[in-house]
Design a protein around this motif. Structure first.
Motif, PDB file in Angstrom:
ATOM      1  N   ARG A 161       0.825  -1.206   0.000  1.00  0.00           N
ATOM      2  CA  ARG A 161       0.000   0.000   0.000  1.00  0.00           C
ATOM      3  C   ARG A 161       0.863   1.261   0.000  1.00  0.00           C
ATOM      4  NH1 ARG A 161      -4.609   1.820  -2.009  1.00  0.00           N
ATOM      5  NH2 ARG A 161      -5.584   3.424  -0.721  1.00  0.00           N
ATOM      6  N   VAL A 162       1.957   1.231   0.783  1.00  0.00           N
ATOM      7  CA  VAL A 162       2.871   2.376   0.800  1.00  0.00           C
ATOM      8  C   VAL A 162       3.431   2.631  -0.593  1.00  0.00           C
ATOM      9  CG1 VAL A 162       5.108   3.197   1.635  1.00  0.00           C
ATOM     10  CG2 VAL A 162       3.475   2.193   3.236  1.00  0.00           C
ATOM     11  N   VAL A 163       3.853   1.563  -1.256  1.00  0.00           N
ATOM     12  CA  VAL A 163       4.419   1.691  -2.603  1.00  0.00           C
ATOM     13  C   VAL A 163       3.390   2.258  -3.573  1.00  0.00           C
ATOM     14  CG1 VAL A 163       5.322   0.396  -4.571  1.00  0.00           C
ATOM     15  CG2 VAL A 163       6.148  -0.109  -2.274  1.00  0.00           C
ATOM     16  N   GLU A 164       2.150   1.761  -3.498  1.00  0.00           N
ATOM     17  CA  GLU A 164       1.098   2.227  -4.399  1.00  0.00           C
ATOM     18  C   GLU A 164       0.834   3.727  -4.209  1.00  0.00           C
ATOM     19  OE1 GLU A 164      -2.257  -0.159  -3.531  1.00  0.00           O
ATOM     20  OE2 GLU A 164      -1.387  -2.021  -4.326  1.00  0.00           O
ATOM     21  N   LEU A 165       0.741   4.163  -2.958  1.00  0.00           N
ATOM     22  CA  LEU A 165       0.455   5.574  -2.696  1.00  0.00           C
ATOM     23  C   LEU A 165       1.631   6.465  -3.081  1.00  0.00           C
ATOM     24  CD1 LEU A 165      -1.403   5.388   0.740  1.00  0.00           C
ATOM     25  CD2 LEU A 165      -2.392   5.855  -1.515  1.00  0.00           C
ATOM     26  N   ALA A 166       2.846   6.016  -2.739  1.00  0.00           N
ATOM     27  CA  ALA A 166       4.018   6.827  -3.053  1.00  0.00           C
ATOM     28  C   ALA A 166       4.191   7.008  -4.554  1.00  0.00           C
ATOM     29  CB  ALA A 166       5.271   6.193  -2.453  1.00  0.00           C
ATOM     30  N   ALA A 167       3.777   6.011  -5.327  1.00  0.00           N
ATOM     31  CA  ALA A 167       3.903   6.092  -6.782  1.00  0.00           C
ATOM     32  C   ALA A 167       3.073   7.233  -7.364  1.00  0.00           C
ATOM     33  CB  ALA A 167       3.502   4.767  -7.417  1.00  0.00           C
ATOM     34  N   ILE A 168       2.031   7.648  -6.639  1.00  0.00           N
ATOM     35  CA  ILE A 168       1.218   8.777  -7.111  1.00  0.00           C
ATOM     36  C   ILE A 168       1.480  10.022  -6.257  1.00  0.00           C
ATOM     37  CG2 ILE A 168      -0.575   7.343  -8.131  1.00  0.00           C
ATOM     38  CD1 ILE A 168      -2.295   7.828  -5.644  1.00  0.00           C
ATOM     39  N   GLY A 169       2.582   9.999  -5.478  1.00  0.00           N
ATOM     40  CA  GLY A 169       2.990  11.167  -4.723  1.00  0.00           C
ATOM     41  C   GLY A 169       2.248  11.396  -3.430  1.00  0.00           C
ATOM     42  N   VAL A 170       1.652  10.343  -2.869  1.00  0.00           N
ATOM     43  CA  VAL A 170       0.871  10.491  -1.638  1.00  0.00           C
ATOM     44  C   VAL A 170       1.556   9.753  -0.486  1.00  0.00           C
ATOM     45  CG1 VAL A 170      -1.330   9.980  -0.490  1.00  0.00           C
ATOM     46  CG2 VAL A 170      -1.306  10.754  -2.866  1.00  0.00           C
ATOM     47  N   THR A 171       1.661  10.425   0.651  1.00  0.00           N
ATOM     48  CA  THR A 171       2.155   9.808   1.880  1.00  0.00           C
ATOM     49  C   THR A 171       1.196  10.171   3.009  1.00  0.00           C
ATOM     50  OG1 THR A 171       3.588  11.721   2.301  1.00  0.00           O
ATOM     51  CG2 THR A 171       4.584   9.823   1.172  1.00  0.00           C
ATOM     52  N   GLU A 172       1.546   9.804   4.233  1.00  0.00           N
ATOM     53  CA  GLU A 172       0.723  10.139   5.386  1.00  0.00           C
ATOM     54  C   GLU A 172       1.476  11.068   6.321  1.00  0.00           C
ATOM     55  OE1 GLU A 172      -1.113   6.910   7.474  1.00  0.00           O
ATOM     56  OE2 GLU A 172      -1.447   5.770   5.643  1.00  0.00           O
ATOM     57  N   ALA A 173       0.736  11.861   7.070  1.00  0.00           N
ATOM     58  CA  ALA A 173       1.295  12.705   8.117  1.00  0.00           C
ATOM     59  C   ALA A 173       0.677  12.278   9.438  1.00  0.00           C
ATOM     60  CB  ALA A 173       1.002  14.178   7.845  1.00  0.00           C
ATOM     61  N   ASP A 174       1.512  12.169  10.471  1.00  0.00           N
ATOM     62  CA  ASP A 174       1.077  11.719  11.797  1.00  0.00           C
ATOM     63  C   ASP A 174       0.740  10.226  11.739  1.00  0.00           C
ATOM     64  OD1 ASP A 174       1.334  14.414  12.694  1.00  0.00           O
ATOM     65  OD2 ASP A 174      -0.650  14.839  11.849  1.00  0.00           O
ATOM     66  N   GLY A 175      -0.283   9.794  12.472  1.00  0.00           N
ATOM     67  CA  GLY A 175      -0.680   8.393  12.442  1.00  0.00           C
ATOM     68  C   GLY A 175       0.293   7.454  13.140  1.00  0.00           C
ATOM     69  N   ASP A 176       0.826   7.870  14.307  1.00  0.00           N
ATOM     70  CA  ASP A 176       1.752   7.008  15.034  1.00  0.00           C
ATOM     71  C   ASP A 176       1.072   5.717  15.472  1.00  0.00           C
ATOM     72  OD1 ASP A 176       3.790   8.817  14.758  1.00  0.00           O
ATOM     73  OD2 ASP A 176       3.528   9.697  16.761  1.00  0.00           O
ATOM     74  N   LEU A 177       1.878   4.669  15.596  1.00  0.00           N
ATOM     75  CA  LEU A 177       1.410   3.374  16.074  1.00  0.00           C
ATOM     76  C   LEU A 177       2.082   3.072  17.412  1.00  0.00           C
ATOM     77  CD1 LEU A 177       1.706   1.364  12.743  1.00  0.00           C
ATOM     78  CD2 LEU A 177      -0.403   2.190  13.798  1.00  0.00           C
ATOM     79  N   ASP A 178       1.281   2.782  18.436  1.00  0.00           N
ATOM     80  CA  ASP A 178       1.802   2.491  19.768  1.00  0.00           C
ATOM     81  C   ASP A 178       1.307   1.126  20.225  1.00  0.00           C
ATOM     82  OD1 ASP A 178       3.182   4.991  20.256  1.00  0.00           O
ATOM     83  OD2 ASP A 178       1.193   5.910  20.426  1.00  0.00           O
ATOM     84  N   LEU A 179       2.231   0.281  20.665  1.00  0.00           N
ATOM     85  CA  LEU A 179       1.888  -1.042  21.184  1.00  0.00           C
ATOM     86  C   LEU A 179       1.779  -0.949  22.699  1.00  0.00           C
ATOM     87  CD1 LEU A 179       1.404  -4.050  20.652  1.00  0.00           C
ATOM     88  CD2 LEU A 179       3.891  -4.399  20.831  1.00  0.00           C
ATOM     89  N   LEU A 180       0.569  -1.144  23.219  1.00  0.00           N
ATOM     90  CA  LEU A 180       0.321  -1.028  24.649  1.00  0.00           C
ATOM     91  C   LEU A 180       0.281  -2.410  25.308  1.00  0.00           C
ATOM     92  CD1 LEU A 180      -2.532   1.656  24.651  1.00  0.00           C
ATOM     93  CD2 LEU A 180      -0.048   2.008  24.625  1.00  0.00           C
ATOM     94  N   ASP A 181       0.749  -2.478  26.538  1.00  0.00           N
ATOM     95  CA  ASP A 181       0.700  -3.686  27.359  1.00  0.00           C
ATOM     96  C   ASP A 181       1.224  -4.921  26.622  1.00  0.00           C
ATOM     97  OD1 ASP A 181      -0.533  -2.210  29.420  1.00  0.00           O
ATOM     98  OD2 ASP A 181      -2.497  -2.499  28.498  1.00  0.00           O
ATOM     99  N   PRO A 182       2.405  -4.830  25.997  1.00  0.00           N
ATOM    100  CA  PRO A 182       2.926  -6.003  25.291  1.00  0.00           C
ATOM    101  C   PRO A 182       3.329  -7.115  26.261  1.00  0.00           C
ATOM    102  CG  PRO A 182       4.600  -4.296  25.399  1.00  0.00           C
ATOM    103  CD  PRO A 182       3.344  -3.683  25.951  1.00  0.00           C
ATOM    104  N   THR A 183       2.973  -8.344  25.903  1.00  0.00           N
ATOM    105  CA  THR A 183       3.308  -9.508  26.736  1.00  0.00           C
ATOM    106  C   THR A 183       3.981 -10.556  25.869  1.00  0.00           C
ATOM    107  OG1 THR A 183       1.413  -9.109  28.188  1.00  0.00           O
ATOM    108  CG2 THR A 183       2.415 -11.305  28.255  1.00  0.00           C
ATOM    109  N   PRO A 184       5.243 -10.897  26.152  1.00  0.00           N
ATOM    110  CA  PRO A 184       5.935 -11.911  25.350  1.00  0.00           C
ATOM    111  C   PRO A 184       5.720 -13.316  25.914  1.00  0.00           C
ATOM    112  CG  PRO A 184       7.484 -10.918  26.864  1.00  0.00           C
ATOM    113  CD  PRO A 184       6.162 -10.233  27.110  1.00  0.00           C
ATOM    114  N   THR A 185       5.733 -14.290  25.023  1.00  0.00           N
ATOM    115  CA  THR A 185       5.686 -15.702  25.403  1.00  0.00           C
ATOM    116  C   THR A 185       6.757 -16.439  24.612  1.00  0.00           C
ATOM    117  OG1 THR A 185       3.300 -15.631  25.829  1.00  0.00           O
ATOM    118  CG2 THR A 185       4.297 -17.810  25.476  1.00  0.00           C
TER     119      THR A 185
END
Length: 207
Positions: free
Chosen positions: A121-145
């Motif tokens: 999806r990133v490649v498709e949008l960038a090919a037409i000159g479109v990116t995103e601003a903001d939109g951070d991703l945060d992983l809350l309460d991660p638990t490893p096994t």
């Protein structure tokens, strides 16, 4: 090159397949759930644009460095698995805001359908000159096994996606992206000092 978990028999990891979710990332975008049960070949490049490092139409990619792996990723333990999960989401944010997916190459296996979808999806949008601003991703309460000692891990938690804007090459807002909150089930392998995401499932968290 095919990788194995220290030449051990492949573990029989079975997670229930969760329903796919529809996330609005640059328009309607279905993120299909995927479950991997063993390491597989790394997807070397998502497209010819990835090989070049910077996708045409993404002027910020050349000047915005990708996030560095955190120190915890140097160890093959539960804390390292959580750090690797966090790092993947940081690289997703970098890719979506710069239009460059070069830093994602080799971080996930071809069994991770969502990972491939994000890259494509990133490649498709960038090919037409479109990116995103903001939109951070945060992983809350991660638990490893630890599934297989020293080689196979799972990480669960809640992924929070902030609202974002779609912008063209001139910085003009052309659309918006809704915020979201999803339950996470990620499986990862640790091999020869390198973390790789094998699968990622996302679902709306239980109220």
């Amino acid at each position: 090159m095919r990788r194995s978990c220290h030449r051990r028999p492949r573990p029989r990891v079975r997670f229930a397949r969760v329903a796919g979710i529809t996330a609005v990332l640059a328009g309607t975008w279905t993120l299909s759930a995927c479950v991997g049960t063993a390491p597989s070949e790394v997807d070397p490049v998502a497209s010819s644009a990835v090989a070049a490092g910077v996708v045409p139409g993404s002027p910020t990619a050349a000047v915005t460095p990708a996030p560095e792996p955190p120190a915890a990723m140097a160890v093959g333990d539960g804390a390292g698995a959580v750090a690797a999960a966090d790092h993947l989401f940081a690289l997703w944010t970098h890719a979506r805001t710069t239009g460059s997916v070069a830093a994602l190459t080799g971080t996930y296996a071809d069994t991770c359908g969502i990972c491939r979808d994000v890259t494509d999806r990133v490649v498709e949008l960038a090919a037409i000159g479109v990116t995103e601003a903001d939109g951070d991703l945060d992983l809350l309460d991660p638990t490893p096994t630890e599934i297989v000692p020293g080689s196979w891990f799972a990480v669960t938690g809640v992924l929070v996606e902030g609202p974002a804007r779609l912008v063209d090459a001139e910085g003009v807002t052309t659309g918006t992206v809704d915020s979201g909150r999803y339950g996470v089930l990620m499986t990862l392998t640790w091999y020869e000092g390198v973390w790789r995401v094998e699968s990622l499932d996302l679902e709306p968290p239980t109220p």
